[in-house]
Design a protein around this motif. Structure first.
Motif, short mmCIF file in Angstrom:
data_model
loop_
_atom_site.label_atom_id
_atom_site.label_comp_id
_atom_site.label_asym_id
_atom_site.label_seq_id
_atom_site.Cartn_x
_atom_site.Cartn_y
_atom_site.Cartn_z
N VAL A 38 24.70 4.90 -25.83
CA VAL A 38 25.50 5.54 -24.78
C VAL A 38 24.65 6.34 -23.80
N ARG A 39 23.35 6.35 -24.00
CA ARG A 39 22.46 7.06 -23.07
C ARG A 39 22.31 6.25 -21.78
N GLU A 40 22.06 6.94 -20.67
CA GLU A 40 21.96 6.26 -19.38
C GLU A 40 20.54 5.85 -19.03
N SER A 41 19.54 6.47 -19.62
CA SER A 41 18.19 6.18 -19.15
C SER A 41 17.14 5.99 -20.24
N ARG A 42 17.51 6.11 -21.49
CA ARG A 42 16.50 5.97 -22.55
C ARG A 42 16.98 5.01 -23.62
N LYS A 43 16.03 4.26 -24.17
CA LYS A 43 16.38 3.36 -25.26
C LYS A 43 16.62 4.14 -26.54
N VAL A 44 17.32 3.50 -27.45
CA VAL A 44 17.54 4.02 -28.79
C VAL A 44 16.96 3.00 -29.75
N ILE A 45 16.27 3.46 -30.77
CA ILE A 45 15.65 2.56 -31.75
C ILE A 45 16.35 2.77 -33.09
N ILE A 46 17.05 1.74 -33.56
CA ILE A 46 17.66 1.80 -34.88
C ILE A 46 16.57 1.56 -35.90
N ARG A 47 16.34 2.53 -36.78
CA ARG A 47 15.24 2.49 -37.73
C ARG A 47 15.63 1.96 -39.10
N LYS A 48 16.89 2.17 -39.51
CA LYS A 48 17.38 1.65 -40.78
C LYS A 48 18.84 2.02 -40.93
N LEU A 49 19.45 1.54 -42.00
CA LEU A 49 20.84 1.85 -42.33
C LEU A 49 20.92 2.36 -43.76
N ASP A 50 21.91 3.18 -44.02
CA ASP A 50 22.33 3.53 -45.37
C ASP A 50 23.76 3.03 -45.49
N VAL A 51 24.10 2.44 -46.63
CA VAL A 51 25.38 1.77 -46.78
C VAL A 51 26.11 2.32 -48.01
N HIS A 52 27.41 2.58 -47.87
CA HIS A 52 28.24 3.01 -48.99
C HIS A 52 28.58 1.79 -49.83
N VAL A 53 28.27 1.86 -51.12
CA VAL A 53 28.54 0.75 -52.05
C VAL A 53 29.23 1.29 -53.30
#
Length: 194
Positions: free
Chosen positions: A74-89
């Motif tokens: 949702v940022r207008e001028s900068r990238k976002v880097i998804i580094r990992k996920l945690d998942v409910h199991v």
């Protein structure tokens, strides 16, 4: 594109709409230009800045083999880097899971990971642990998760799939699952069988 070791194309008969991902997206806000997701992004000389997190509610009132959901920068001028996920199991025994991503919505066909622009970014045996006596969380390792770079205003689709019917998700008709000043997580589908 690689082929799924869990081995199935998703079809409308093995997904259920109105399901919300239950977990945490670990990301950081980038300073430089966009490049495609690559395992070399971790070794590009950019310092590994501290991560930020966006967590969903952990009320997993339903579940199955995985979930499809979208993440928007949702940022207008900068990238976002998804580094990992945690998942409910459910359960605390080891569980093998994969994460796939594509540019554009996870709701768009085809869902077949052998095509349709899907790329695998994680494939790992996870050891879930109970957090504070409540939710059981399976954490992907940051060093085994290929970073996903998401440009300003860009949306990416994510697929988390596990070899056993232990991934938790929440049923809901609300489209927005969680939002902050960097990313928005939107509901999608639950993977019910393969």
């Amino acid at each position: 594109d690689g082929s799924s070791v869990l081995g199935y194309p998703l079809t409308s008969s093995n997904v259920r709409s109105g399901r919300r991902f239950v977990g945490v997206v670990d990301y950081r806000v980038g300073e430089d230009a966009i490049s495609s997701a690559s395992s070399t992004s971790q070794a590009s000389g950019t310092p590994d800045l501290p991560g930020q997190f966006l967590s969903t509610s952990f009320k997993g009132n339903s579940g199955s083999y995985g979930s499809l959901f979208d993440v928007t920068n949702v940022r207008e001028s900068r990238k976002v880097i998804i580094r990992k996920l945690d998942v409910h199991v459910s359960g605390e025994n080891s569980l093998r899971c994969e994460v796939w991503y594509r540019r554009g919505s996870s709701m768009d066909y085809p869902w077949n990971t052998n095509g349709g622009g899907w790329d695998m970014v994680a494939n790992e045996n996870l050891v879930p642990k109970a957090e504070s006596g409540k939710a059981v969380i399976a954490r992907f390792s940051a060093d085994k998760f290929t970073h996903i770079e998401v440009g300003p205003g860009e949306l990416v689709g994510l697929l988390v799939q596990c070899e056993e019917e232990r991934t938790r998700y929440t049923t809901s008709q609300n489209k927005i699952v969680a939002i902050n000043d960097s990313i928005k997580i939107e509901s999608g589908y639950g993977v019910t069988l393969f």
